[in-house]
Motif scaffolding. Sequence first.
Motif, PDB file in Angstrom:
ATOM      1  N   SER A  62      53.426  35.069  25.842  1.00  0.00           N
ATOM      2  CA  SER A  62      52.667  33.879  26.226  1.00  0.00           C
ATOM      3  C   SER A  62      52.072  33.187  25.008  1.00  0.00           C
ATOM      4  O   SER A  62      51.855  33.810  23.959  1.00  0.00           O
ATOM      5  CB  SER A  62      51.550  34.260  27.196  1.00  0.00           C
ATOM      6  N   SER A  63      51.785  31.910  25.153  1.00  0.00           N
ATOM      7  CA  SER A  63      51.212  31.131  24.051  1.00  0.00           C
ATOM      8  C   SER A  63      49.763  31.502  23.794  1.00  0.00           C
ATOM      9  O   SER A  63      49.315  31.563  22.641  1.00  0.00           O
ATOM     10  CB  SER A  63      51.310  29.635  24.363  1.00  0.00           C
ATOM     11  N   ASN A  64      48.985  31.739  24.853  1.00  0.00           N
ATOM     12  CA  ASN A  64      47.542  31.943  24.698  1.00  0.00           C
ATOM     13  C   ASN A  64      47.104  33.388  24.910  1.00  0.00           C
ATOM     14  O   ASN A  64      45.918  33.672  24.938  1.00  0.00           O
ATOM     15  CB  ASN A  64      46.783  31.015  25.653  1.00  0.00           C
ATOM     16  N   GLY A  65      48.067  34.290  25.084  1.00  0.00           N
ATOM     17  CA  GLY A  65      47.748  35.702  25.083  1.00  0.00           C
ATOM     18  C   GLY A  65      47.253  36.281  26.392  1.00  0.00           C
ATOM     19  O   GLY A  65      46.826  35.577  27.301  1.00  0.00           O
ATOM     20  N   THR A  66      47.336  37.623  26.464  1.00  0.00           N
ATOM     21  CA  THR A  66      46.830  38.405  27.587  1.00  0.00           C
ATOM     22  C   THR A  66      45.732  39.326  27.053  1.00  0.00           C
ATOM     23  O   THR A  66      45.898  39.941  25.996  1.00  0.00           O
ATOM     24  CB  THR A  66      47.951  39.226  28.235  1.00  0.00           C
ATOM     25  N   PHE A  86      44.549  35.999  31.589  1.00  0.00           N
ATOM     26  CA  PHE A  86      45.803  35.352  31.203  1.00  0.00           C
ATOM     27  C   PHE A  86      45.425  33.979  30.679  1.00  0.00           C
ATOM     28  O   PHE A  86      45.071  33.076  31.458  1.00  0.00           O
ATOM     29  CB  PHE A  86      46.743  35.248  32.403  1.00  0.00           C
ATOM     30  N   GLY A  87      45.463  33.819  29.346  1.00  0.00           N
ATOM     31  CA  GLY A  87      44.902  32.602  28.773  1.00  0.00           C
ATOM     32  C   GLY A  87      43.417  32.571  29.073  1.00  0.00           C
ATOM     33  O   GLY A  87      42.682  33.527  28.780  1.00  0.00           O
ATOM     34  N   ALA A  88      42.963  31.474  29.699  1.00  0.00           N
ATOM     35  CA  ALA A  88      41.541  31.345  30.037  1.00  0.00           C
ATOM     36  C   ALA A  88      41.228  31.792  31.455  1.00  0.00           C
ATOM     37  O   ALA A  88      40.071  31.744  31.877  1.00  0.00           O
ATOM     38  CB  ALA A  88      41.088  29.894  29.848  1.00  0.00           C
ATOM     39  N   MET A  89      42.222  32.247  32.201  1.00  0.00           N
ATOM     40  CA  MET A  89      42.024  32.623  33.591  1.00  0.00           C
ATOM     41  C   MET A  89      41.806  34.134  33.689  1.00  0.00           C
ATOM     42  O   MET A  89      42.721  34.926  33.397  1.00  0.00           O
ATOM     43  CB  MET A  89      43.217  32.196  34.447  1.00  0.00           C
TER      44      MET A  89
END
Length: 532
Positions: A62-66, A86-89
């Motif tokens: 993923s682009s924004n990481g886990t 997951f990202g900001a979620m």
Amino acid sequence: MRMPYKLVGKQGAQGFQLPPGAPLVVGRAIGCDIPVVDQTVSRRHAEITLDADGVRVRDMGSSNGTFVNGARVAAAAIAVGDVVAFGAMAFRLVHTDPPAADTLAEGEAATLAAMSRHATLRELPVDGMRARFDSDFGTANPPGDTLGELDLNARKLATLLEVSKGLTRAVHIDHLLDKVARYVFQIMDVDRVAIMLAEDDGTLVSRVSRDRQGTDADRAVPQSIARKVVDGRVAVVSDNAPEDGRFGGTSIIAQRVRSAMCAPLIGSEDRVLGVLYVDNLTTTHRFTDADLEYLVAFAGIAAVSIENSAFAERIRREAQVRGNYERYFAPALAARIAESKGAVRLGGTQTTVVVLFSDIRDFTALSAAMAPDDTALQLSEYLSAMVDCVFEQGGVLDKFIGDSVMAQWGAPISGVDDADRAVRAALSMLKELERLNAKWRVEGRPTLQAGIGIDTGKVFAGNIGSERRLEFTVIGDAVNTAARLCALADGGDILITDAVRRELRAPVEMHKSPPLALKGTEDRVVVHRVTA
């Protein structure tokens, strides 16, 4: 028995059951097992697996990481209470109460787990999907498409173009919505179609609800889904509606819905006009992600047609209203009234107006000596000219009373120079009558003389009449006084009250006459005679 686990959003708004077995894909794409709609989430972001060893998460590049409890991970085990993002979620792993599955046969338990997995309500952000849909159709060879898929896309595009042409031919909104429903049945495998449109206050009102046989269906779109679609501007699909609590379970079961889709109708300026809803009564997992994308594209075309129909209907209504106004108001004033919401409404109001009466002297005796057709022709010619004089000065034709003309300035729209306009109209009427008399002498027809009376004051202005016939008029002492002055005026006279004289802004040549005793008044009225 393994303990069931669930991922719950930090605010409790989203929750995803984790059945044991194959890895579940988390991502923004609508085909993911756990759809998470957020710009920080990649289309295929991570995998979650529940097996005998517990719950594990693996990032999928993923682009924004886990993240697990704030630490970025490529792969990790997670325990109850851990926060995985997951990202900001962010979600917390919790366990639910053990179900009564221990009393079920192994096959029944597996079926229950599968149902809980596939009943997830998948969401599709409409704006992004529409851009991708346009891009796919505009690309000669989209990456990864087979020849069969290209052919299918081409056929879908051709169908949508035909739909677009067909919808543009429907003008009235009810006919248009009927066409939308019929097109849906033609191009999609659905059992029922419903269309809800948004009122000005945002309330959704059902306009179409019918089955494939064309019968009106006594059913309702689940409000929870309709509101989600409108407020979130997303399209949704439920593979197994009875098992999806967010789909209003009780009503869905009562209506025997198995699969359902719903898309927003988004018009210009990104305004949501309503929703387009379809469902299937026989089969779960009937609708694919491609079906949902196609419904969104169809809904976009329908929304444009609905908006154009509403606009055309408004134009027709304003034209009709303006046409009615132009019978009584000057064209420029009629346009202002048609554009001014509430300028003319049922009922009325107290307002100040300037009232003019014009009347032909001795016309009853004159007409007795004329043929009826000649009388009607000459009177029509005279009245038309008088009305033009009123309209040229922005006045309102209140009514004809036999050979009399009643006009007024000030209602429904007033001006600071209403008195000046009324006097100028009176002078123009006498000048126009001189021109007509010269013409009639040449034609061998009798000449006419008219007297004019003008007053100003507070009156009631509004729509008066019955349910069968309403007309805009003014009622009050100023009307009575103007009519009585007109009756006393000699041919060629313009009599105005002192109240009118005080309202004049431009100088007018006039002579003060002796006060007159008017019928219905105790005091004598100060009157001025305007010099023509």
